[in-house]
Write a protein that holds these residues in place. Structure first.
Motif, PDB file in Angstrom:
ATOM      1  N   CYS A   8       0.821  -1.217   0.000  1.00 18.84           N
ATOM      2  CA  CYS A   8       0.000   0.000   0.000  1.00 18.84           C
ATOM      3  C   CYS A   8       0.851   1.262   0.000  1.00 18.84           C
ATOM      4  CB  CYS A   8      -0.934   0.015   1.212  1.00 18.84           C
ATOM      5  SG  CYS A   8      -0.087   0.203   2.807  1.00 18.84           S
ATOM      6  N   GLY A   9       2.167   1.121   0.254  1.00 12.19           N
ATOM      7  CA  GLY A   9       3.049   2.283   0.249  1.00 12.19           C
ATOM      8  C   GLY A   9       3.428   2.771   1.624  1.00 12.19           C
ATOM      9  N   SER A  10       2.933   2.114   2.664  1.00 17.18           N
ATOM     10  CA  SER A  10       3.275   2.541   4.027  1.00 17.18           C
ATOM     11  C   SER A  10       4.704   2.141   4.354  1.00 17.18           C
ATOM     12  CB  SER A  10       2.298   1.922   5.033  1.00 17.18           C
ATOM     13  OG  SER A  10       2.734   2.164   6.344  1.00 17.18           O
ATOM     14  N   ALA A  51      -6.404   2.543  -2.723  1.00 13.32           N
ATOM     15  CA  ALA A  51      -7.674   3.220  -2.470  1.00 13.32           C
ATOM     16  C   ALA A  51      -8.652   3.020  -3.629  1.00 13.32           C
ATOM     17  CB  ALA A  51      -7.438   4.703  -2.223  1.00 13.32           C
ATOM     18  N   ALA A  52      -8.132   3.043  -4.860  1.00 12.71           N
ATOM     19  CA  ALA A  52      -8.996   2.821  -6.022  1.00 12.71           C
ATOM     20  C   ALA A  52      -9.589   1.414  -5.986  1.00 12.71           C
ATOM     21  CB  ALA A  52      -8.203   3.033  -7.309  1.00 12.71           C
ATOM     22  N   GLY A  53      -8.762   0.439  -5.607  1.00 11.81           N
ATOM     23  CA  GLY A  53      -9.281  -0.931  -5.489  1.00 11.81           C
ATOM     24  C   GLY A  53     -10.324  -1.046  -4.404  1.00 11.81           C
ATOM     25  N   LEU A 109      -3.194   3.896   8.399  1.00  9.71           N
ATOM     26  CA  LEU A 109      -2.995   5.325   8.169  1.00  9.71           C
ATOM     27  C   LEU A 109      -2.840   5.622   6.679  1.00  9.71           C
ATOM     28  CD1 LEU A 109      -0.433   6.161  11.006  1.00  9.71           C
ATOM     29  CD2 LEU A 109      -2.849   6.786  10.946  1.00  9.71           C
ATOM     30  N   GLN A 110      -2.076   4.789   5.990  1.00  7.21           N
ATOM     31  CA  GLN A 110      -1.765   5.022   4.582  1.00  7.21           C
ATOM     32  C   GLN A 110      -3.008   4.946   3.702  1.00  7.21           C
ATOM     33  OE1 GLN A 110       0.758   5.998   2.930  1.00  7.21           O
ATOM     34  NE2 GLN A 110       0.788   5.092   0.901  1.00  7.21           N
ATOM     35  N   ILE A 111      -3.809   3.906   3.874  1.00  6.28           N
ATOM     36  CA  ILE A 111      -4.973   3.735   2.997  1.00  6.28           C
ATOM     37  C   ILE A 111      -6.049   4.753   3.339  1.00  6.28           C
ATOM     38  CG2 ILE A 111      -6.732   2.116   2.198  1.00  6.28           C
ATOM     39  CD1 ILE A 111      -4.742  -0.143   2.790  1.00  6.28           C
ATOM     40  N   ALA A 112      -6.226   5.062   4.624  1.00  2.64           N
ATOM     41  CA  ALA A 112      -7.205   6.086   5.014  1.00  2.64           C
ATOM     42  C   ALA A 112      -6.818   7.440   4.421  1.00  2.64           C
ATOM     43  CB  ALA A 112      -7.288   6.172   6.528  1.00  2.64           C
ATOM     44  N   SER A 113      -5.514   7.754   4.425  1.00  2.00           N
ATOM     45  CA  SER A 113      -5.042   9.009   3.835  1.00  2.00           C
ATOM     46  C   SER A 113      -5.300   9.042   2.332  1.00  2.00           C
ATOM     47  CB  SER A 113      -3.543   9.181   4.124  1.00  2.00           C
ATOM     48  OG  SER A 113      -3.025  10.313   3.468  1.00  2.00           O
ATOM     49  N   ALA A 114      -5.066   7.927   1.662  1.00  4.59           N
ATOM     50  CA  ALA A 114      -5.310   7.854   0.219  1.00  4.59           C
ATOM     51  C   ALA A 114      -6.790   8.013  -0.097  1.00  4.59           C
ATOM     52  CB  ALA A 114      -4.787   6.526  -0.332  1.00  4.59           C
ATOM     53  N   MET A 115      -7.638   7.451   0.732  1.00  6.69           N
ATOM     54  CA  MET A 115      -9.081   7.616   0.518  1.00  6.69           C
ATOM     55  C   MET A 115      -9.497   9.079   0.689  1.00  6.69           C
ATOM     56  SD  MET A 115     -10.559   4.820  -0.458  1.00  6.69           S
ATOM     57  CE  MET A 115     -12.299   5.031  -0.079  1.00  6.69           C
ATOM     58  N   ARG A 116      -8.886   9.761   1.654  1.00  9.99           N
ATOM     59  CA  ARG A 116      -9.202  11.189   1.837  1.00  9.99           C
ATOM     60  C   ARG A 116      -8.794  11.992   0.608  1.00  9.99           C
ATOM     61  NH1 ARG A 116      -7.400  10.118   7.180  1.00  9.99           N
ATOM     62  NH2 ARG A 116      -5.340  11.041   6.771  1.00  9.99           N
ATOM     63  N   GLY A 174     -11.341  12.173  -1.857  1.00  6.67           N
ATOM     64  CA  GLY A 174     -12.556  12.851  -1.422  1.00  6.67           C
ATOM     65  C   GLY A 174     -13.531  11.943  -0.714  1.00  6.67           C
ATOM     66  N   GLY A 175     -13.054  10.774  -0.302  1.00  4.86           N
ATOM     67  CA  GLY A 175     -13.927   9.830   0.390  1.00  4.86           C
ATOM     68  C   GLY A 175     -13.416   9.513   1.776  1.00  4.86           C
ATOM     69  N   ARG A 176     -14.149   8.682   2.451  1.00  2.00           N
ATOM     70  CA  ARG A 176     -13.775   8.235   3.792  1.00  2.00           C
ATOM     71  C   ARG A 176     -13.933   6.727   3.854  1.00  2.00           C
ATOM     72  NH1 ARG A 176     -11.419  11.909   7.565  1.00  2.00           N
ATOM     73  NH2 ARG A 176     -11.970  13.974   6.792  1.00  2.00           N
ATOM     74  N   VAL A 177     -13.184   6.124   4.729  1.00  2.00           N
ATOM     75  CA  VAL A 177     -13.335   4.695   4.941  1.00  2.00           C
ATOM     76  C   VAL A 177     -13.202   4.410   6.424  1.00  2.00           C
ATOM     77  CG1 VAL A 177     -10.861   4.284   4.529  1.00  2.00           C
ATOM     78  CG2 VAL A 177     -12.476   2.401   4.294  1.00  2.00           C
ATOM     79  N   ARG A 178     -14.063   3.584   6.936  1.00  2.00           N
ATOM     80  CA  ARG A 178     -13.924   3.130   8.315  1.00  2.00           C
ATOM     81  C   ARG A 178     -12.852   2.055   8.351  1.00  2.00           C
ATOM     82  NH1 ARG A 178     -19.036   0.555  10.043  1.00  2.00           N
ATOM     83  NH2 ARG A 178     -18.033   0.492  12.096  1.00  2.00           N
ATOM     84  N   VAL A 179     -11.977   2.168   9.315  1.00  2.00           N
ATOM     85  CA  VAL A 179     -10.871   1.222   9.400  1.00  2.00           C
ATOM     86  C   VAL A 179     -10.873   0.561  10.769  1.00  2.00           C
ATOM     87  CG1 VAL A 179      -9.417   2.439   7.742  1.00  2.00           C
ATOM     88  CG2 VAL A 179      -9.272   3.036  10.167  1.00  2.00           C
ATOM     89  N   ALA A 180     -10.356  -0.656  10.816  1.00  2.00           N
ATOM     90  CA  ALA A 180     -10.266  -1.387  12.082  1.00  2.00           C
ATOM     91  C   ALA A 180      -9.165  -2.422  11.979  1.00  2.00           C
ATOM     92  CB  ALA A 180     -11.593  -2.067  12.430  1.00  2.00           C
TER      93      ALA A 180
END
Length: 407
Positions: free
Chosen positions: A334-336, A356-358, A376-383, A386-392
């Motif tokens: 993911c690039g982290s 994030a596109a996937g 952190l990396q994927i949530a940042s990419a989603m932002r 212009g979107g959001r993602v719940r992460v856990a």
């Protein structure tokens, strides 16, 4: 750099489609076999040039090539040896030295990292300014999570029901300071599955960030401290919920091989990932339904470095009502990659955007991973999209199911 390990590479090219930087740029010197060719040149007497150092710096250390290699090349050890050599002989420009010095004077020290909690709340409006000062500062601001309330775990969390095992638990650095809820969920899950959980006070960094970046002296010092901490706690099994930390701790004996007594002490402590341990232990606590669609992301240092893929998926799939979906290109990082998204922000952003596109095409309620950096990396990419993602974390999903609460 070990010439014998270098000689194991037959330059077959099976690593190419698995290598994130080769996938991005198609440049031979930014592939594993290309970097091994550069390593061989240096071993044979070619000075380590800035260009060579740049190709080594561009490697994520994701270990996907180790999984893909049919010849068993230990690229993981080669790149760590190479990075240590880069840090010894390569002279970085003053600005880069300052940024690296800042990161490694903060991140491996939880108390210092704690001081970033308030500034991170304030970085949003300053992100553009920080980006202009240095791309790495802008990347740190973009990655910053919204720090939740701090929580302090007791030294011992008793097993619920009959005690099946006693284990130590690593708190970590980023996990401890920015995702304390993950550690709390981890302790509860272990206790509900019949484990006494020993959480030694005074824990520090395990050394993962340092060893992955070639800062060998710092890594050795932190590894020894971690070993002493768990020896004093009287546990011989340590459960880890961060993939990068677990991968490094499993390699302590190799890191400390120059000091045989420390290598022996390291080998007496067994490190296990949370999912690995729970799969080995077997479930006893009842699962309650969670009507969720979950996209599972393989952290590289879990899937490639530790070979743990099936266990977290099986644990999640066993939860009633939960639907598990796979991300596209699961083998691509993911690039982290520890501090990669700080030191190589542009390449990291490209990889994060692919991930994030996937994820955007899956229609999942929740993204689940086993490493704070990936989260952190994927949530940042989603932002950025212009979107959001719940992460856990996997532990949080299990915790919610075992307690019968929402997530």
């Amino acid at each position: 750099m070990d010439p014998e390990l270098i000689g194991d590479c037959v330059h077959c090219g099976f690593c190419l489609p698995a290598c994130p930087t080769y996938v991005l740029w198609g440049e031979e010197m930014d592939s594993p076999r290309g970097r091994i060719h550069l390593m061989a040149q240096h071993v044979e007497g070619t000075p380590l040039t800035p260009e060579m150092a740049g190709h080594f710096d561009a490697c994520l250390g994701c270990m996907a090539c180790v999984t893909a290699c049919p010849s068993g090349v230990r690229y993981d050890r080669l790149i760590e040896q190479t990075r240590a050599e880069v840090e010894r002989v390569h002279v970085r420009d003053p600005q880069e030295r300052a940024i690296r010095g800042l990161v490694f004077s903060l991140f491996p020290y939880p108390r210092r990292l704690r001081l970033l909690r308030l500034p991170m709340r304030l970085t949003g409006p300053l992100r553009g300014f920080l980006e202009r000062v240095h791309p790495s500062l802008g990347a740190m601001a973009a990655l910053a999570p919204e720090p939740g309330p701090r929580s302090r775990l007791p030294r011992l969390v008793k097993a619920r029901g009959p005690r099946r095992a006693s284990v130590g638990m690593l708190l970590g650095c980023v996990q401890r300071e920015f995702f304390p809820q993950v550690n709390a969920a981890t302790a509860r899950v272990l206790a509900m599955e019949g484990c006494d959980v020993v959480i030694p006070p005074g824990q520090g960094c395990c050394g993962a960030l340092s060893v992955h970046s070639g800062r060998e002296d710092q890594a050795v010092r932190l590894a020894k401290r971690t070993i002493r901490t768990f020896e004093r706690a009287g546990v011989d099994t340590v459960v880890v919920n961060a993939a990068g930390c677990g991968s490094s701790m499993k390699e302590y004996a190799d890191l400390l091989k120059a000091e045989p007594e420390w290598a022996r002490r390291a080998s007496r402590i067994r490190t296990v990932d949370l999912a690995e341990w729970l799969a080995e232990l077997g479930p006893v606590a009842p699962r309650h339904p969670l009507p969720l669609t979950v996209a599972y992301h393989d952290a590289c240092h879990l899937a490639h470095a530790q070979g743990i893929r099936r266990q977290p998926r099986d644990l999640l799939a066993a939860i009633p009502g939960l639907t598990l979906r796979e991300l596209p290109e699961p083998e691509i990082c993911c690039g982290s990659a520890g501090t990669y998204n700080i030191f190589q922000p542009r390449a990291a952003a490209e990889l994060g955007d692919r991930k994030a596109a996937g994820l955007a095409g899956i229609e999942a309620d929740l993204l689940v991973s086993a490493n704070p950096g990936c989260t952190l990396q994927i949530a940042s990419a989603m932002r950025r999209r212009g979107g959001r993602v719940r992460v856990a974390h996997t532990a949080q999903v299990l915790d919610a199911s075992l307690r019968g609460v929402g997530l």
